[in-house]
Enzyme design. Sequence first.
Site, short mmCIF file in Angstrom:
data_model
loop_
_atom_site.label_atom_id
_atom_site.label_comp_id
_atom_site.label_asym_id
_atom_site.label_seq_id
_atom_site.Cartn_x
_atom_site.Cartn_y
_atom_site.Cartn_z
CD GLU A 1 3.33 62.72 -19.24
OE1 GLU A 1 4.54 62.44 -19.43
OE2 GLU A 1 2.87 63.86 -19.32
CG ASP B 1 6.79 63.30 -22.90
OD1 ASP B 1 6.20 62.71 -21.99
OD2 ASP B 1 7.15 64.49 -22.81
CG ASP C 1 -1.20 64.33 -20.44
OD1 ASP C 1 -2.36 64.62 -20.80
OD2 ASP C 1 -0.34 65.18 -20.16
CG HIS D 1 4.61 62.81 -15.67
ND1 HIS D 1 3.82 63.95 -15.65
CD2 HIS D 1 5.59 63.07 -16.56
CE1 HIS D 1 4.31 64.85 -16.48
NE2 HIS D 1 5.38 64.33 -17.06
CG ASP E 1 8.42 63.09 -19.16
OD1 ASP E 1 7.85 62.07 -19.55
OD2 ASP E 1 7.83 64.15 -18.92
CG ASP F 1 4.10 75.22 -26.24
OD1 ASP F 1 5.29 75.52 -26.42
OD2 ASP F 1 3.72 74.49 -25.32
CG HIS G 1 1.72 73.92 -22.60
ND1 HIS G 1 2.38 72.87 -23.21
CD2 HIS G 1 1.49 73.52 -21.34
CE1 HIS G 1 2.52 71.88 -22.36
NE2 HIS G 1 1.99 72.25 -21.20
CD GLU H 1 0.56 66.33 -16.74
OE1 GLU H 1 1.56 65.88 -17.31
OE2 GLU H 1 -0.30 67.04 -17.31
CG ASP I 1 2.20 65.48 -22.78
OD1 ASP I 1 2.98 65.97 -23.61
OD2 ASP I 1 2.28 65.71 -21.55
#
Length: 438
Positions: free
Chosen positions: A266, A307, A294, A269, A305, A102, A99, A230, A337
Amino acid sequence: MAVFPEVAKIKYEGTSSANPLVFRYYNETEVIEGKTMREHLRFSVAFWHTLRGSGADPFGPGTMYRPWEGADTVDNAINRVKVFFEFCEKLGAPFYCFHDRDIAPEGKTLAESNKNLDAVVKVFKEEQDRTGITLLWGTANLFGNPRYMHGAATSCNADAFAYAAAQVKKALECTMFLGGQGYTFWGGREGYQCIWNTDMKREVEHLAKFMHMAVDYAKEIGFKGQFYFEPKPKEPTKHQYDFDCAACINFLRAYDLDKYVKMNIETNHATLATHSVEHEIDYAGSQGFLGSIDANAGDMLLGWDTDQFPTDVYMTSKIMYYLLKHGGFTTGGLNFDAKVRRESFEPVDLFYAHIGGMDAFALGLKIAVEMRKTGELEKLLKERYASWDSGIGAEIEAGKADFKSLEKYMFEKGEAAPNVSGRQELLENIVNRYMFKS
């Protein structure tokens, strides 16, 4: 000076090894169905969670010990790039994703932010040239800054839309400069909290305009990478316009974007949308929209989420089975991710997490290939749909039947043929046999 001095280059040692800093299943040069594991899996490291994840959650601040963090300055951002490539190089990951906000600090103005980004991206290019590690895709953070509180492309504030467009323009330029193979649209807040204050038609049309602007600019600058969309059903907004693959694909077709954009799916998700990830992969693949994945996992006992790193071999086997069903990756890859748990706060835990995920997918690949090779599952599937392969079923699929001809058929036949058993338990037993094959 190395930031991970205790970690050497991660090597493949096979299942007999108990060393936690080696691969037991991921042998990148092993050839399976004419491609190496490296080519099949196309692993990518996510800069944001790996380097910048703090371990914060809704109930507490960050817990991570990250000696490379410090002040959010351009000099420190450049240092982080070198740390990141040391990590990716030792891990043996061929790709990474980023990103914009970031990798470089946001400035007080757009011009300052772009200047910061240019300085850091230059170092990314140097490190790419040094290591051979490639950018899988880039994206822009259109959700973190307060200006995006109502969304970015779907904001009620035209200036927020304009700022987001400028930000994506720059992110596309950086992605192209780095030789990125794709660009992902992930708005984060492209949805609504309260329908009473929402003009849904207008917001969705604005999202389409925004994506067309990106596609047009990519053509203008000669960016040849694949665009991805996404899906994410909720968190932070109550309703996201990018709810799941079906909603996203419908949107892309409705607004003439289907020629340019594929899905970046993802796992976590998918589960937030009450789907399995294999459902999303199979649906996107069947519609010709399968792009990238992802790779993470959620906790089914939690409603957000999380992750987490993917270590469930049942899940990775299903992902690889349906990915291979649709031809494997022609673009994209498996991007981690994913973030270590806030209790796993030491830098070495990042290696344990990625090694576990890569091994889980390598084993999942092997199991999926074996299941496809014998054809047991496909045989039962074919038997279940056998009535469509000849006779009236074949006529319907060929467009040779209509309501009147089908009525005549049933008047003559009198009753529908008996149903065929779904064999669900048998199918699950067969899958277990491959999962636990000695």
